[in-house]
Design a protein around this motif. Structure first.
Motif, PDB file in Angstrom:
ATOM      1  N   GLU A 220       0.826  -1.203   0.000  1.00  0.00           N
ATOM      2  CA  GLU A 220       0.000   0.000   0.000  1.00  0.00           C
ATOM      3  C   GLU A 220       0.863   1.257   0.000  1.00  0.00           C
ATOM      4  N   ALA A 221       1.916   1.242   0.801  1.00  0.00           N
ATOM      5  CA  ALA A 221       2.814   2.396   0.869  1.00  0.00           C
ATOM      6  C   ALA A 221       3.579   2.580  -0.439  1.00  0.00           C
ATOM      7  N   LEU A 222       4.060   1.498  -1.000  1.00  0.00           N
ATOM      8  CA  LEU A 222       4.796   1.576  -2.262  1.00  0.00           C
ATOM      9  C   LEU A 222       3.893   2.064  -3.390  1.00  0.00           C
ATOM     10  N   ASN A 223       2.647   1.624  -3.381  1.00  0.00           N
ATOM     11  CA  ASN A 223       1.690   2.065  -4.380  1.00  0.00           C
ATOM     12  C   ASN A 223       1.426   3.564  -4.248  1.00  0.00           C
ATOM     13  N   ALA A 224       1.315   4.045  -3.002  1.00  0.00           N
ATOM     14  CA  ALA A 224       1.094   5.472  -2.767  1.00  0.00           C
ATOM     15  C   ALA A 224       2.294   6.282  -3.221  1.00  0.00           C
ATOM     16  N   ALA A 225       3.494   5.798  -2.929  1.00  0.00           N
ATOM     17  CA  ALA A 225       4.707   6.506  -3.339  1.00  0.00           C
ATOM     18  C   ALA A 225       4.771   6.615  -4.855  1.00  0.00           C
ATOM     19  N   SER A 226       4.378   5.544  -5.530  1.00  0.00           N
ATOM     20  CA  SER A 226       4.374   5.549  -6.996  1.00  0.00           C
ATOM     21  C   SER A 226       3.313   6.498  -7.537  1.00  0.00           C
ATOM     22  N   ALA A 227       2.165   6.535  -6.881  1.00  0.00           N
ATOM     23  CA  ALA A 227       1.041   7.343  -7.362  1.00  0.00           C
ATOM     24  C   ALA A 227       1.318   8.833  -7.324  1.00  0.00           C
ATOM     25  N   VAL A 228       2.241   9.258  -6.457  1.00  0.00           N
ATOM     26  CA  VAL A 228       2.511  10.693  -6.310  1.00  0.00           C
ATOM     27  C   VAL A 228       3.836  11.109  -6.950  1.00  0.00           C
ATOM     28  N   GLY A 229       4.352  10.285  -7.845  1.00  0.00           N
ATOM     29  CA  GLY A 229       5.535  10.679  -8.602  1.00  0.00           C
ATOM     30  C   GLY A 229       5.208  11.843  -9.526  1.00  0.00           C
ATOM     31  N   ASP A 230       6.179  12.722  -9.757  1.00  0.00           N
ATOM     32  CA  ASP A 230       5.952  13.872 -10.635  1.00  0.00           C
ATOM     33  C   ASP A 230       5.482  13.456 -12.017  1.00  0.00           C
ATOM     34  N   ASP A 231       6.102  12.408 -12.560  1.00  0.00           N
ATOM     35  CA  ASP A 231       5.741  11.989 -13.912  1.00  0.00           C
ATOM     36  C   ASP A 231       4.300  11.496 -13.967  1.00  0.00           C
ATOM     37  N   THR A 232       3.889  10.751 -12.962  1.00  0.00           N
ATOM     38  CA  THR A 232       2.522  10.237 -12.928  1.00  0.00           C
ATOM     39  C   THR A 232       1.505  11.368 -12.762  1.00  0.00           C
ATOM     40  N   ILE A 233       1.784  12.303 -11.854  1.00  0.00           N
ATOM     41  CA  ILE A 233       0.870  13.415 -11.619  1.00  0.00           C
ATOM     42  C   ILE A 233       0.773  14.314 -12.852  1.00  0.00           C
ATOM     43  N   GLN A 234       1.919  14.625 -13.446  1.00  0.00           N
ATOM     44  CA  GLN A 234       1.901  15.505 -14.615  1.00  0.00           C
ATOM     45  C   GLN A 234       1.207  14.852 -15.806  1.00  0.00           C
ATOM     46  N   LYS A 235       1.448  13.578 -15.976  1.00  0.00           N
ATOM     47  CA  LYS A 235       0.809  12.894 -17.103  1.00  0.00           C
ATOM     48  C   LYS A 235      -0.699  12.863 -16.922  1.00  0.00           C
ATOM     49  N   ARG A 236      -1.150  12.686 -15.679  1.00  0.00           N
ATOM     50  CA  ARG A 236      -2.581  12.675 -15.421  1.00  0.00           C
ATOM     51  C   ARG A 236      -3.178  14.067 -15.631  1.00  0.00           C
ATOM     52  N   ALA A 237      -2.447  15.099 -15.234  1.00  0.00           N
ATOM     53  CA  ALA A 237      -2.978  16.455 -15.293  1.00  0.00           C
ATOM     54  C   ALA A 237      -2.853  17.080 -16.680  1.00  0.00           C
ATOM     55  N   ARG A 238      -1.714  16.792 -17.366  1.00  0.00           N
ATOM     56  CA  ARG A 238      -1.436  17.460 -18.638  1.00  0.00           C
ATOM     57  C   ARG A 238      -1.495  16.541 -19.849  1.00  0.00           C
ATOM     58  N   GLY A 239      -1.246  15.266 -19.592  1.00  0.00           N
ATOM     59  CA  GLY A 239      -1.141  14.329 -20.702  1.00  0.00           C
ATOM     60  C   GLY A 239       0.285  14.117 -21.152  1.00  0.00           C
ATOM     61  N   TYR A 240       1.214  14.855 -20.564  1.00  0.00           N
ATOM     62  CA  TYR A 240       2.639  14.725 -20.891  1.00  0.00           C
ATOM     63  C   TYR A 240       3.448  15.176 -19.677  1.00  0.00           C
ATOM     64  N   VAL A 241       4.747  14.909 -19.699  1.00  0.00           N
ATOM     65  CA  VAL A 241       5.593  15.255 -18.553  1.00  0.00           C
ATOM     66  C   VAL A 241       6.653  16.265 -18.963  1.00  0.00           C
ATOM     67  N   VAL A 242       7.092  17.061 -17.986  1.00  0.00           N
ATOM     68  CA  VAL A 242       8.152  18.050 -18.185  1.00  0.00           C
ATOM     69  C   VAL A 242       9.213  17.785 -17.119  1.00  0.00           C
ATOM     70  N   PRO A 243      10.195  16.935 -17.412  1.00  0.00           N
ATOM     71  CA  PRO A 243      11.178  16.511 -16.412  1.00  0.00           C
ATOM     72  C   PRO A 243      11.898  17.649 -15.696  1.00  0.00           C
ATOM     73  N   GLU A 244      12.198  18.745 -16.434  1.00  0.00           N
ATOM     74  CA  GLU A 244      12.936  19.825 -15.791  1.00  0.00           C
ATOM     75  C   GLU A 244      12.103  20.551 -14.731  1.00  0.00           C
ATOM     76  N   SER A 245      10.794  20.305 -14.712  1.00  0.00           N
ATOM     77  CA  SER A 245       9.943  20.928 -13.699  1.00  0.00           C
ATOM     78  C   SER A 245       9.675  19.997 -12.519  1.00  0.00           C
ATOM     79  N   PHE A 246      10.227  18.793 -12.541  1.00  0.00           N
ATOM     80  CA  PHE A 246      10.025  17.856 -11.446  1.00  0.00           C
ATOM     81  C   PHE A 246      10.555  18.462 -10.141  1.00  0.00           C
ATOM     82  N   THR A 247       9.799  18.286  -9.072  1.00  0.00           N
ATOM     83  CA  THR A 247      10.209  18.780  -7.761  1.00  0.00           C
ATOM     84  C   THR A 247      10.217  17.695  -6.688  1.00  0.00           C
ATOM     85  N   HIS A 248       9.625  16.526  -7.002  1.00  0.00           N
ATOM     86  CA  HIS A 248       9.502  15.467  -5.998  1.00  0.00           C
ATOM     87  C   HIS A 248      10.108  14.131  -6.421  1.00  0.00           C
ATOM     88  N   GLY A 249      10.376  13.964  -7.701  1.00  0.00           N
ATOM     89  CA  GLY A 249      10.922  12.704  -8.180  1.00  0.00           C
ATOM     90  C   GLY A 249       9.892  11.871  -8.916  1.00  0.00           C
TER      91      GLY A 249
END
Length: 278
Positions: A220-249
């Motif tokens: 459960e903890a590992l799943n939560a950690a994965s769910a809040v990755g910058d790439d996952t959040i950005q892809k869900r919000a924008r449809g694409y990722v911007v690595p240089e804007s990552f702040t959490h990993g």
């Protein structure tokens, strides 16, 4: 996680129904960016300075689920107190316990006014953790990370930021922030957040030793950690990722560092700033 009937922390401040204001300006896009920047421990002061506050409806009625969650959060906080007091003592240091603030809607911290949309956060200026219990539902539905130990991971991560404050890491980050560009600082921010994930894993290691983890909790903890990755959040919000804007990993990095802390159970192996490969 086995938590019912166990000791709760006395360091919980209940401000639910006392917010008085709600954030306006920025709309859904602003909320998404706040999630990206602040989720699980970001510094709220910068983005909040660009928002305004207006009077809002603060009526709050505690549900049975809220009551149970408040008790759960208190027990998890108590466990972090026990673990970090012991870890600090072994290192010849004294652990200063943080305050956890429960709020609804919005809250005033020493880092500025924050709305529940920003998610749980730690403010180093007042050494307090802030959480709207409604986030538990978001964690399950929006982030697809169900389970009580997923929520425990969130709390442990914020406490990890408090540990960084006590170790002087947060102050060093503030110094660096005034000397580098935003893009360069983002790289430091990622290492700060991954270290907080590592520290959350250290807590989970000791929680397992206390015999309170149940089957499936680690997943459960590992799943939560994965769910809040910058790439996952950005892809869900924008449809694409911007690595240089990552702040959490990335999701992979956050899972990896949490698990490293879980395996190690100590402070020594959590130097994300000195790591060549995250």
């Amino acid at each position: 996680m086995e938590w019912k009937g166990r000791r709760g922390s006395s360091n919980v401040e209940d401000r639910r129904g006392m917010g008085g204001k709600t954030l306006v300006g920025g709309g859904i896009g602003g909320i998404v960016m706040l999630l990206i920047v602040m989720f699980l421990g970001g510094d709220p002061s910068d983005m909040l300075s660009n928002l305004t506050a207006s009077p809002g409806n603060t009526e709050y009625v505690e549900t049975e689920q809220d009551k149970e969650l408040a008790e759960f959060v208190s027990v998890v906080l108590a466990d972090t107190e026990d673990v970090w007091t012991e870890v600090f003592e072994k290192e010849g240091m004294e652990y200063r316990e943080p305050i956890l603030v429960l709020y609804s809607g919005s809250v005033q911290s020493a880092c500025g006014m924050a709305g529940s949309a920003v998610g749980p956060f730690y403010c180093p200026a007042d050494e307090k953790l802030y959480i709207d219990l409604g986030f538990y539902d978001e964690l399950q539905t929006q982030f697809k990370a169900p389970g009580d130990f997923a929520m425990a991971y969130v709390i442990a991560h914020e406490v990890g930021h408090h540990v960084q404050k006590l170790l002087g890491i947060s102050d060093e980050m503030a110094r660096i922030r005034s000397q580098v560009s935003e893009e360069e600082y983002n790289k430091y921010s990622v290492r700060l957040e991954l270290q907080a994930d590592y520290l959350a894993g250290v807590w989970a290691h000791h929680a397992q030793g206390m015999g309170v983890l149940e089957e499936g909790d680690l997943d459960e903890a590992l799943n939560a950690a994965s769910a809040v990755g910058d790439d996952t959040i950005q892809k869900r919000a924008r449809g694409y990722v911007v690595p240089e804007s990552f702040t959490h990993g990335t999701s992979k990095q956050r899972k990896s560092w949490f698990y490293r802390g879980f395996e190690a159970g100590n402070l020594e192996e959590g130097d994300t700033f000195g790591a060549g490969n995250l």
